[in-house]
Design a protein around this motif. Structure first.
Motif, PDB file in Angstrom:
ATOM      1  N   VAL A 109       4.238  68.181 101.009  1.00  0.00           N
ATOM      2  CA  VAL A 109       4.889  66.800 100.851  1.00  0.00           C
ATOM      3  C   VAL A 109       5.182  65.954 101.846  1.00  0.00           C
ATOM      4  O   VAL A 109       5.397  66.562 103.173  1.00  0.00           O
ATOM      5  N   TYR A 110       4.559  65.239 102.024  1.00  0.00           N
ATOM      6  CA  TYR A 110       4.441  64.146 103.300  1.00  0.00           C
ATOM      7  C   TYR A 110       5.060  62.872 103.746  1.00  0.00           C
ATOM      8  O   TYR A 110       4.701  62.234 102.102  1.00  0.00           O
ATOM      9  N   ASN A 111       5.832  62.470 104.188  1.00  0.00           N
ATOM     10  CA  ASN A 111       6.607  61.185 104.852  1.00  0.00           C
ATOM     11  C   ASN A 111       5.686  60.270 104.956  1.00  0.00           C
ATOM     12  O   ASN A 111       4.882  60.188 105.920  1.00  0.00           O
ATOM     13  N   ARG A 163      -2.500  60.764 104.686  1.00  0.00           N
ATOM     14  CA  ARG A 163      -2.827  61.653 103.402  1.00  0.00           C
ATOM     15  C   ARG A 163      -3.573  62.710 103.910  1.00  0.00           C
ATOM     16  O   ARG A 163      -3.753  63.985 104.084  1.00  0.00           O
ATOM     17  N   ILE A 207      12.351  68.446 100.878  1.00  0.00           N
ATOM     18  CA  ILE A 207      12.287  66.796 100.708  1.00  0.00           C
ATOM     19  C   ILE A 207      12.987  65.748 101.106  1.00  0.00           C
ATOM     20  O   ILE A 207      12.379  64.835 102.015  1.00  0.00           O
ATOM     21  N   SER A 214       6.515  72.482  98.720  1.00  0.00           N
ATOM     22  CA  SER A 214       7.732  72.397  98.508  1.00  0.00           C
ATOM     23  C   SER A 214       7.590  73.076  96.971  1.00  0.00           C
ATOM     24  O   SER A 214       6.013  72.592  96.805  1.00  0.00           O
ATOM     25  N   THR A 255       6.607  73.226  93.014  1.00  0.00           N
ATOM     26  CA  THR A 255       6.731  71.907  92.344  1.00  0.00           C
ATOM     27  C   THR A 255       7.861  71.114  91.223  1.00  0.00           C
ATOM     28  O   THR A 255       7.936  69.574  91.568  1.00  0.00           O
ATOM     29  N   LEU A 285      10.281  68.765  93.128  1.00  0.00           N
ATOM     30  CA  LEU A 285       9.201  67.052  92.505  1.00  0.00           C
ATOM     31  C   LEU A 285       9.603  66.436  91.607  1.00  0.00           C
ATOM     32  O   LEU A 285      10.285  65.575  91.465  1.00  0.00           O
ATOM     33  N   VAL A 312      11.655  60.075  95.985  1.00  0.00           N
ATOM     34  CA  VAL A 312      10.844  59.731  95.856  1.00  0.00           C
ATOM     35  C   VAL A 312       9.805  59.240  96.354  1.00  0.00           C
ATOM     36  O   VAL A 312       8.425  59.000  96.080  1.00  0.00           O
ATOM     37  N   ILE A 333       7.523  59.827  99.964  1.00  0.00           N
ATOM     38  CA  ILE A 333       7.057  60.801  99.901  1.00  0.00           C
ATOM     39  C   ILE A 333       5.757  60.822  99.497  1.00  0.00           C
ATOM     40  O   ILE A 333       5.611  60.157  98.297  1.00  0.00           O
ATOM     41  N   ILE A 356       1.970  63.547  97.909  1.00  0.00           N
ATOM     42  CA  ILE A 356       2.525  64.781  97.136  1.00  0.00           C
ATOM     43  C   ILE A 356       0.811  65.406  97.352  1.00  0.00           C
ATOM     44  O   ILE A 356      -0.660  64.367  96.518  1.00  0.00           O
TER      45      ILE A 356
END
Ligand code: FE
Length: 341
Positions: free
Chosen positions: A130-132, A138, A205, A218, A220, A223, A238, A241, A243
């Motif tokens: 999970v990234y900002n 990506r 997250i 994380s 799933t 999320l 949500v 972020i 995924i």
């Protein structure tokens, strides 16, 4: 003179005597549960409705339940231990707490990679990246290995290296890439920490969304739970972020399970096996998917959960879940040496 009738009666009496305690026993099932999901209530209620078997449930932390079962020994009233994560199921199994179960129903419905001779998986969850979306691209976070790259210095938030979710991931890495490579990875990961590990996956997250760190790992269902939430702050999280399914060009995304087994000294063994078979029914499988946002293990089970479905499909690690458990202890040692507390 009356010999014959008596002899004829004996088998019937024996059968009746044998049937009575068995029937009495089968009316009850004692479950020790380390699953802590509200939605599981429906699972238990429907089993009782379908079979007439009353369930006594003792909820607790995994380690406490395992300790209790050990202390109770042969006098233990517990029939089933149900919990999450292969690492935890392996602990119970390695202590000899489970007994082997042979069931054509379980063998036909639970895929071979998701069962062992003693315990069975009933739902799966994936461990994803999970990234900002502002802090990182990506392309930078396509694999678990990427998280240890020097380019991500100060960007990683993650829960404790002693937590079963991370230990199982480490165990999968060791199984695929070997111990040395996994240790080098763990050291790189620790060197990239934005902060010392604290909190659970949901906390990580939120920290990623808030920009406190750039990336985390994380399960799933955390999320999906957030995706289904109507709270504005969860929706904000949500939206901030992205995924990623890790390792799509190598061994696939690490998948873990929730599972259960029949305990060695189960007083109600038949009811216990019936319960495991019930967990593999389409109905129970639906509860895992719709209630706790996990994927069913049974292929024919339907998922009426649009947020879970929205995650899409991915290449999952095919390592048998029992194999994974074998390198869990090794993973803890590797993480200890790497300083992943
Ligand atoms: Fe969890």
């Amino acid at each position: 003179m009356h010999r014959r009738p008596i002899l004829a009666l004996v088998p019937a009496l024996l059968a009746a005597a044998a049937a009575l305690p068995a029937q009495a026993q089968d009316k009850v099932l004692n479950i020790y549960s380390a699953r802590h999901y509200q939605t599981d209530e429906a699972l238990y209620a429907n089993f009782t409705k379908a079979t007439g078997i009353r369930i006594n449930r003792l909820d607790g932390r995994e380690d406490e339940l395992v300790e209790r079962i050990r202390n109770e020994g042969t006098a233990s009233p517990a029939d089933i231990l149900i919990t999450v994560d292969a690492a935890r199921l392996e602990v119970a199994d390695s202590l000899g707490l489970f007994q082997p179960v042979k069931s054509p129903v379980l063998e036909s419905r639970v895929p071979a990679t998701l069962r062992t001779p003693t315990w069975f998986a009933f739902s799966t969850r994936a461990r994803v990246i999970v990234y900002n979306k502002v802090a990182l691209k990506r392309e930078q976070v396509q694999s678990y290995a990427d998280l240890a790259a020097p380019a991500l210095k100060g960007q990683v938030c993650v829960r404790s290296g002693s937590h079963p979710y991370n230990l199982s991931l480490g165990a999968a890495m060791i199984a695929h890439d070997g111990e040395a490579k996994t240790e080098a990875w763990a050291k790189g990961l620790v060197a990239n920490f934005a902060r010392a590990p604290k909190g659970g996956d949901t906390d990580q997250i939120k920290a990623v969304a808030a920009g406190e760190c750039g990336v985390t790992i994380s399960n799933t269902y955390y999320l999906v739970r957030m995706m289904r939430s109507t709270k504005p702050e969860d929706q904000q999280t949500v939206n901030a972020i992205g995924i990623v399914w890790p390792n799509q060009s190598s061994w696939g995304t690490h998948v873990n399970v929730s599972g259960a087994g029949v305990l060695k000294h189960a007083p109600n063994r038949d009811a216990a096996v019936k319960f495991l078979e019930y967990l593999a029914s389409d109905e129970a499988q639906g509860y895992f998917a719709n209630g706790n946002n996990e994927w069913p293990v049974v292929k024919t089970a339907t998922v009426a959960n649009k947020e879970l479905a929205a995650l899409g499909s991915f290449k999952a690690d095919q390592l048998p879940i029992g194999e994974l458990a074998k390198t869990t202890t090794q993973a803890q040692k590797v993480f200890d040496r790497a300083g992943w507390k």
